[in-house]
Motif scaffolding. Sequence first.
Motif, PDB file in Angstrom:
ATOM      1  N   MET A  36       0.851  -1.175   0.000  1.00 47.89           N
ATOM      2  CA  MET A  36       0.000   0.000   0.000  1.00 47.89           C
ATOM      3  C   MET A  36       0.898   1.240   0.000  1.00 47.89           C
ATOM      4  SD  MET A  36      -2.612   1.039   3.040  1.00 47.89           S
ATOM      5  CE  MET A  36      -3.089   2.713   3.310  1.00 47.89           C
ATOM      6  N   THR A  37       0.642   2.108  -0.921  1.00 48.13           N
ATOM      7  CA  THR A  37       1.343   3.386  -0.967  1.00 48.13           C
ATOM      8  C   THR A  37       0.683   4.331   0.035  1.00 48.13           C
ATOM      9  OG1 THR A  37       1.881   3.069  -3.281  1.00 48.13           O
ATOM     10  CG2 THR A  37       2.017   5.313  -2.433  1.00 48.13           C
ATOM     11  N   ILE A  38       1.495   4.962   0.832  1.00 50.98           N
ATOM     12  CA  ILE A  38       0.969   5.884   1.843  1.00 50.98           C
ATOM     13  C   ILE A  38       1.135   7.301   1.328  1.00 50.98           C
ATOM     14  CG2 ILE A  38       1.255   6.731   4.203  1.00 50.98           C
ATOM     15  CD1 ILE A  38       2.200   3.884   4.933  1.00 50.98           C
ATOM     16  N   ARG A  39      -0.003   7.953   1.084  1.00 51.66           N
ATOM     17  CA  ARG A  39      -0.002   9.317   0.560  1.00 51.66           C
ATOM     18  C   ARG A  39      -0.611  10.325   1.530  1.00 51.66           C
ATOM     19  NH1 ARG A  39      -1.507   6.276  -4.161  1.00 51.66           N
ATOM     20  NH2 ARG A  39       0.165   6.370  -5.694  1.00 51.66           N
ATOM     21  N   THR A  40      -1.478   9.830   2.397  1.00 58.49           N
ATOM     22  CA  THR A  40      -2.226  10.724   3.278  1.00 58.49           C
ATOM     23  C   THR A  40      -2.158  10.220   4.718  1.00 58.49           C
ATOM     24  OG1 THR A  40      -4.301   9.487   3.107  1.00 58.49           O
ATOM     25  CG2 THR A  40      -3.876  11.165   1.394  1.00 58.49           C
ATOM     26  N   LEU A  41      -2.580  11.056   5.645  1.00 53.48           N
ATOM     27  CA  LEU A  41      -2.644  10.636   7.038  1.00 53.48           C
ATOM     28  C   LEU A  41      -3.633   9.482   7.193  1.00 53.48           C
ATOM     29  CD1 LEU A  41      -1.588  11.087   9.894  1.00 53.48           C
ATOM     30  CD2 LEU A  41      -3.447  12.730  10.244  1.00 53.48           C
ATOM     31  N   THR A  42      -4.698   9.479   6.413  1.00 45.29           N
ATOM     32  CA  THR A  42      -5.655   8.370   6.460  1.00 45.29           C
ATOM     33  C   THR A  42      -4.977   7.076   6.046  1.00 45.29           C
ATOM     34  OG1 THR A  42      -7.522   9.846   6.029  1.00 45.29           O
ATOM     35  CG2 THR A  42      -7.857   7.509   5.573  1.00 45.29           C
ATOM     36  N   TYR A  86      -2.821   6.015   8.867  1.00 41.65           N
ATOM     37  CA  TYR A  86      -3.675   5.527   9.946  1.00 41.65           C
ATOM     38  C   TYR A  86      -4.086   4.074   9.699  1.00 41.65           C
ATOM     39  CZ  TYR A  86      -7.998   5.004  12.685  1.00 41.65           C
ATOM     40  OH  TYR A  86      -8.985   4.551  13.521  1.00 41.65           O
ATOM     41  N   ILE A  87      -4.549   3.789   8.495  1.00 43.53           N
ATOM     42  CA  ILE A  87      -4.972   2.421   8.167  1.00 43.53           C
ATOM     43  C   ILE A  87      -3.777   1.472   8.228  1.00 43.53           C
ATOM     44  CG2 ILE A  87      -5.898   0.937   6.336  1.00 43.53           C
ATOM     45  CD1 ILE A  87      -7.658   3.441   5.562  1.00 43.53           C
ATOM     46  N   ASP A  88      -2.642   1.921   7.730  1.00 39.65           N
ATOM     47  CA  ASP A  88      -1.419   1.122   7.799  1.00 39.65           C
ATOM     48  C   ASP A  88      -1.084   0.784   9.254  1.00 39.65           C
ATOM     49  OD1 ASP A  88       1.266   0.197   6.507  1.00 39.65           O
ATOM     50  OD2 ASP A  88       1.885   1.593   8.097  1.00 39.65           O
ATOM     51  N   LEU A 139      -3.192   0.702  11.800  1.00 41.52           N
ATOM     52  CA  LEU A 139      -4.200  -0.232  12.312  1.00 41.52           C
ATOM     53  C   LEU A 139      -3.864  -1.661  11.879  1.00 41.52           C
ATOM     54  CD1 LEU A 139      -7.583   1.649  11.740  1.00 41.52           C
ATOM     55  CD2 LEU A 139      -6.378   1.301  13.916  1.00 41.52           C
ATOM     56  N   GLN A 140      -3.453  -1.820  10.632  1.00 38.62           N
ATOM     57  CA  GLN A 140      -3.078  -3.146  10.141  1.00 38.62           C
ATOM     58  C   GLN A 140      -1.869  -3.686  10.906  1.00 38.62           C
ATOM     59  OE1 GLN A 140      -2.708  -1.852   6.058  1.00 38.62           O
ATOM     60  NE2 GLN A 140      -4.539  -3.014   5.450  1.00 38.62           N
ATOM     61  N   ASP A 141      -0.941  -2.801  11.212  1.00 33.91           N
ATOM     62  CA  ASP A 141       0.233  -3.195  11.983  1.00 33.91           C
ATOM     63  C   ASP A 141      -0.172  -3.644  13.385  1.00 33.91           C
ATOM     64  OD1 ASP A 141       3.312  -3.115  11.791  1.00 33.91           O
ATOM     65  OD2 ASP A 141       2.905  -2.140  13.716  1.00 33.91           O
ATOM     66  N   ILE A 142      -1.078  -2.917  14.008  1.00 34.81           N
ATOM     67  CA  ILE A 142      -1.577  -3.289  15.337  1.00 34.81           C
ATOM     68  C   ILE A 142      -2.285  -4.638  15.277  1.00 34.81           C
ATOM     69  CG2 ILE A 142      -3.259  -2.714  17.149  1.00 34.81           C
ATOM     70  CD1 ILE A 142      -2.663   0.271  16.460  1.00 34.81           C
TER      71      ILE A 142
END
Length: 166
Positions: free
Chosen positions: A1-7, A10-12, A14-17
Motif C-alpha cells: 500500500m502506498t501511503i499518501r495521506t494521514l488516512t 492511519y490504516i497502515d 491499524l493493520q500493523d496493530i
Amino acid sequence: MTIRTLTDLYIDQLQDIYSANKQSLQVTKDLREAATSRELTDALETGVVGISKGMEQVKSLIEGHDANPNGEFCKGMEGLVKEAKAHAINADIEDKDVLDASIITQYQRMAHYAMAGYGTATAFAERLGLDKDADVLREALEETRGGDARMTGLAVGKINKEAMAA
C-alpha cells in the motif's frame, strides 16, 4: 500500500496493530502455560482475552475503512515474540520464580509495544476527526495499560521478591 495521506498512514498503523495482536496472542497463551504462579497465570489469561478483544476491535475499524486487516505484517512484534520464546518459553530457567519474573518481562515488552501503537493510532484518529475510532482505540489503550499495571504489581509485590530468593 502506498501511503499518501494521514488516512493511509492511519490504516497502515491499524493493520500493523492487528498483526502485532495476532502474533502476541499465541505467545501470550504460551507464556500463560509456562507460568507457575496462579496470579500470573490469571493475569496472562486476562491478557489473552484482552488481546483477542483488541484484535476484533481493530479488525472492525480496518474493515470500516474498506481495508484488509491482514494488509501488514508487524516485524517489531515478530522480534518481541522471538525474544519471549528465547527468554521465557524455551529458556533454560530452573527456578520457577525466576521463570515467572522473565515471563512478566517479556509480556510487558509486548504490552509496551502495543501501547505505543494504540496511542499513535488514537492520535491519528483524533486528528482525522474519527471520533468513534478514537474512542475504540482509547479503550484498547487503557485496557492494555491496565494489564501492564497488573503485571508490574505482581512483579514488585511478590514475584521479583521470590525470584530474589533463588
